[in-house]
Design a protein around this motif. Structure first.
Motif, PDB file in Angstrom:
ATOM      1  N   THR A  69       0.964  -1.245  -0.116  1.00  0.00           N
ATOM      2  CA  THR A  69      -0.074   0.205   0.003  1.00  0.00           C
ATOM      3  C   THR A  69       0.783   1.163  -0.058  1.00  0.00           C
ATOM      4  O   THR A  69       1.614   1.519   0.936  1.00  0.00           O
ATOM      5  CB  THR A  69      -0.962   0.165   1.242  1.00  0.00           C
ATOM      6  N   GLN A  70       0.757   1.901  -1.022  1.00  0.00           N
ATOM      7  CA  GLN A  70       1.487   3.133  -1.113  1.00  0.00           C
ATOM      8  C   GLN A  70       0.542   4.297  -0.961  1.00  0.00           C
ATOM      9  O   GLN A  70      -0.599   4.340  -0.915  1.00  0.00           O
ATOM     10  CB  GLN A  70       2.023   3.455  -2.742  1.00  0.00           C
ATOM     11  N   ALA A  71       0.959   5.534  -0.767  1.00  0.00           N
ATOM     12  CA  ALA A  71       0.407   6.789  -0.267  1.00  0.00           C
ATOM     13  C   ALA A  71       0.179   7.599  -1.790  1.00  0.00           C
ATOM     14  O   ALA A  71       1.413   7.598  -2.255  1.00  0.00           O
ATOM     15  CB  ALA A  71       0.952   7.611   0.756  1.00  0.00           C
ATOM     16  N   CYS A  72      -0.757   8.211  -2.230  1.00  0.00           N
ATOM     17  CA  CYS A  72      -1.022   8.733  -3.419  1.00  0.00           C
ATOM     18  C   CYS A  72       0.007  10.211  -3.089  1.00  0.00           C
ATOM     19  O   CYS A  72      -0.267  10.665  -2.110  1.00  0.00           O
ATOM     20  CB  CYS A  72      -2.465   9.375  -3.453  1.00  0.00           C
ATOM     21  N   SER A  73       0.928  10.378  -4.106  1.00  0.00           N
ATOM     22  CA  SER A  73       1.702  11.671  -3.971  1.00  0.00           C
ATOM     23  C   SER A  73       1.087  12.947  -3.940  1.00  0.00           C
ATOM     24  O   SER A  73       1.706  13.862  -3.533  1.00  0.00           O
ATOM     25  CB  SER A  73       2.697  11.478  -5.032  1.00  0.00           C
ATOM     26  N   VAL A  74      -0.207  13.075  -4.206  1.00  0.00           N
ATOM     27  CA  VAL A  74      -0.909  14.261  -4.191  1.00  0.00           C
ATOM     28  C   VAL A  74      -1.732  14.445  -3.011  1.00  0.00           C
ATOM     29  O   VAL A  74      -1.498  15.405  -2.168  1.00  0.00           O
ATOM     30  CB  VAL A  74      -1.727  14.516  -5.564  1.00  0.00           C
ATOM     31  N   THR A  75      -2.542  13.349  -2.810  1.00  0.00           N
ATOM     32  CA  THR A  75      -3.639  13.518  -1.628  1.00  0.00           C
ATOM     33  C   THR A  75      -3.069  12.869  -0.407  1.00  0.00           C
ATOM     34  O   THR A  75      -3.788  12.890   0.618  1.00  0.00           O
ATOM     35  CB  THR A  75      -4.955  12.817  -2.056  1.00  0.00           C
ATOM     36  N   GLY A  76      -2.284  11.703  -0.431  1.00  0.00           N
ATOM     37  CA  GLY A  76      -1.838  11.054   0.697  1.00  0.00           C
ATOM     38  C   GLY A  76      -2.911   9.763   0.883  1.00  0.00           C
ATOM     39  O   GLY A  76      -2.717   8.963   1.743  1.00  0.00           O
ATOM     40  N   ARG A 137      -0.388   8.126  -8.116  1.00  0.00           N
ATOM     41  CA  ARG A 137      -1.496   8.954  -8.047  1.00  0.00           C
ATOM     42  C   ARG A 137      -2.853   8.230  -7.837  1.00  0.00           C
ATOM     43  O   ARG A 137      -2.949   7.309  -8.655  1.00  0.00           O
ATOM     44  CB  ARG A 137      -1.527  10.109  -9.220  1.00  0.00           C
ATOM     45  N   GLY A 138      -3.781   8.657  -7.173  1.00  0.00           N
ATOM     46  CA  GLY A 138      -4.988   7.790  -6.877  1.00  0.00           C
ATOM     47  C   GLY A 138      -6.065   8.673  -7.906  1.00  0.00           C
ATOM     48  O   GLY A 138      -5.941   9.746  -8.361  1.00  0.00           O
ATOM     49  N   PRO A 139      -7.258   8.235  -7.622  1.00  0.00           N
ATOM     50  CA  PRO A 139      -8.220   8.566  -8.360  1.00  0.00           C
ATOM     51  C   PRO A 139      -8.699  10.015  -8.174  1.00  0.00           C
ATOM     52  O   PRO A 139      -9.140  10.839  -8.899  1.00  0.00           O
ATOM     53  CB  PRO A 139      -9.388   7.979  -8.242  1.00  0.00           C
ATOM     54  N   ARG A 140      -8.432  10.609  -6.972  1.00  0.00           N
ATOM     55  CA  ARG A 140      -8.633  12.048  -6.509  1.00  0.00           C
ATOM     56  C   ARG A 140      -7.716  13.110  -6.764  1.00  0.00           C
ATOM     57  O   ARG A 140      -7.724  14.301  -6.661  1.00  0.00           O
ATOM     58  CB  ARG A 140      -9.094  12.112  -5.088  1.00  0.00           C
ATOM     59  N   ALA A 141      -6.414  12.553  -7.226  1.00  0.00           N
ATOM     60  CA  ALA A 141      -5.066  13.477  -7.502  1.00  0.00           C
ATOM     61  C   ALA A 141      -5.489  14.742  -8.331  1.00  0.00           C
ATOM     62  O   ALA A 141      -4.968  15.672  -8.211  1.00  0.00           O
ATOM     63  CB  ALA A 141      -4.167  12.796  -8.001  1.00  0.00           C
ATOM     64  N   ALA A 142      -6.013  14.276  -9.659  1.00  0.00           N
ATOM     65  CA  ALA A 142      -6.307  15.440 -10.579  1.00  0.00           C
ATOM     66  C   ALA A 142      -7.228  16.339  -9.980  1.00  0.00           C
ATOM     67  O   ALA A 142      -6.957  17.685 -10.337  1.00  0.00           O
ATOM     68  CB  ALA A 142      -6.862  14.862 -11.754  1.00  0.00           C
ATOM     69  N   GLU A 143      -8.180  16.003  -9.396  1.00  0.00           N
ATOM     70  CA  GLU A 143      -8.881  17.061  -8.936  1.00  0.00           C
ATOM     71  C   GLU A 143      -8.616  17.773  -7.596  1.00  0.00           C
ATOM     72  O   GLU A 143      -8.671  19.148  -7.627  1.00  0.00           O
ATOM     73  CB  GLU A 143     -10.405  16.181  -8.244  1.00  0.00           C
ATOM     74  N   VAL A 150      -3.003  24.151  -9.286  1.00  0.00           N
ATOM     75  CA  VAL A 150      -1.874  23.577 -10.191  1.00  0.00           C
ATOM     76  C   VAL A 150      -2.265  23.074 -11.776  1.00  0.00           C
ATOM     77  O   VAL A 150      -3.532  22.530 -11.708  1.00  0.00           O
ATOM     78  CB  VAL A 150      -1.287  22.191  -9.503  1.00  0.00           C
ATOM     79  N   ALA A 151      -1.698  23.713 -12.565  1.00  0.00           N
ATOM     80  CA  ALA A 151      -2.164  23.297 -13.958  1.00  0.00           C
ATOM     81  C   ALA A 151      -1.927  22.063 -14.461  1.00  0.00           C
ATOM     82  O   ALA A 151      -0.981  21.195 -13.812  1.00  0.00           O
ATOM     83  CB  ALA A 151      -1.249  24.469 -14.992  1.00  0.00           C
ATOM     84  N   ALA A 152      -2.875  21.417 -15.220  1.00  0.00           N
ATOM     85  CA  ALA A 152      -2.658  19.973 -15.596  1.00  0.00           C
ATOM     86  C   ALA A 152      -1.334  19.988 -16.620  1.00  0.00           C
ATOM     87  O   ALA A 152      -0.951  21.160 -17.220  1.00  0.00           O
ATOM     88  CB  ALA A 152      -3.608  19.558 -16.534  1.00  0.00           C
ATOM     89  N   GLU A 153      -0.724  18.706 -16.950  1.00  0.00           N
ATOM     90  CA  GLU A 153       0.474  18.818 -17.707  1.00  0.00           C
ATOM     91  C   GLU A 153       0.079  19.448 -19.230  1.00  0.00           C
ATOM     92  O   GLU A 153       1.025  20.080 -19.634  1.00  0.00           O
ATOM     93  CB  GLU A 153       0.934  17.240 -17.528  1.00  0.00           C
ATOM     94  N   ASP A 154      -0.975  19.116 -19.404  1.00  0.00           N
ATOM     95  CA  ASP A 154      -1.342  19.670 -20.882  1.00  0.00           C
ATOM     96  C   ASP A 154      -1.379  20.932 -21.117  1.00  0.00           C
ATOM     97  O   ASP A 154      -1.594  21.598 -22.197  1.00  0.00           O
ATOM     98  CB  ASP A 154      -2.331  18.767 -21.604  1.00  0.00           C
TER      99      ASP A 154
END
Length: 171
Positions: A69-76, A137-143, A150-154
Motif C-alpha cells: 500500500t503506497q500513499a498517493c503523492s498528491v492526496t496521501g 496518483r490515486g483517483p482524486r489526484a487530478a481534482e 496546479v495546471a494540468a500537464e497539457d
C-alpha cells in the motif's frame, strides 16, 4: 547494519547445480521495510530464486512478488499496488563488479558479495523498491491538483499557454 529482510545463503552451500530458494518476509520485516521505503504497508513480500555458481560468480534468477500500500503523492490516500518482477542477478567478489557502460536485455545486475554469503532477502527488498511507482496518483489526484490551482500537464509550459490563446481567438 543488518537489513530489515535478510536471507543469507552461505557461499559454501552454493554449487554448480541450480538450487531453488523461496523466501518470504514476516510481519515485522514487512513493517520495517515499509518504514524504510516510505510505504503505508507491505501486506506480502515473497521471492523465488534459482541460484548456482558459475565462472563469473553466483547467478540468481527468479521472481519477486509483493502486495503493498503506497500513499498517493498528491492526496496521501492509500493506494494498493502489486509487484511481479523477474530478477537476474550476479553476485561477485568485492572489487570485481567493474563498471558497466552499456546494458543490453541480457545483462545482469551485479552485486558484491559481503561476508561469505549472498543476501537474497536484501536483493528481493531492493527489487521491490525499484519496481514501485515513485509518484503514485490515486483517483482524486487530478481534482486535488486542480483545486490547488496546479495546471494540468497539457496546460503547463509554452504550448499550454498557446492553446489557451487559441481558445480565446476562436470565440
Amino acid at each position: 547494519m543488518m537489513p530489515e529482510f535478510s536471507r543469507p545463503e552461505r557461499l559454501d552451500t552454493i554449487g554448480g547445480e541450480p538450487r531453488e530458494v523461496t523466501i518470504s518476509a514476516d510481519a515485522g520485516e514487512r513493517r520495517r521495510l515499509a518504514a524504510r521505503f516510505g510505504l503505508v504497508g507491505i501486506e506480502r513480500l515473497e521471492a523465488t530464486f534459482t541460484i548456482r555458481r558459475d565462472i563469473a560468480g553466483i547467478r540468481a534468477d527468479g521472481r519477486v512478488t509483493a502486495a503493498v500500500t503506497q500513499a498517493c503523492s498528491v492526496t496521501g490516500d492509500p493506494l494498493p499496488a502489486t509487484v511481479d518482477e523477474a530478477v537476474a542477478l550476479r553476485f561477485v567478489p568485492p572489487g570485481e563488479s567493474g563498471e558497466e557502460i552499456e546494458l543490453d536485455e541480457n545483462a545482469l545486475d551485479t552485486i558484491e558479495i559481503e561476508g561469505g554469503a549472498i543476501d537474497l532477502g536484501e536483493a528481493a527488498a531492493e527489487t521491490l523498491a525499484l519496481a514501485l511507482d515513485p509518484f503514485p496518483r490515486g483517483p482524486r489526484a487530478a481534482e486535488a491538483l486542480r483545486e490547488a490551482g496546479v495546471a494540468a500537464e497539457d496546460q503547463a509550459g509554452p504550448f499550454g499557454a498557446l492553446a489557451a490563446l487559441k481558445g480565446k481567438l476562436g470565440k
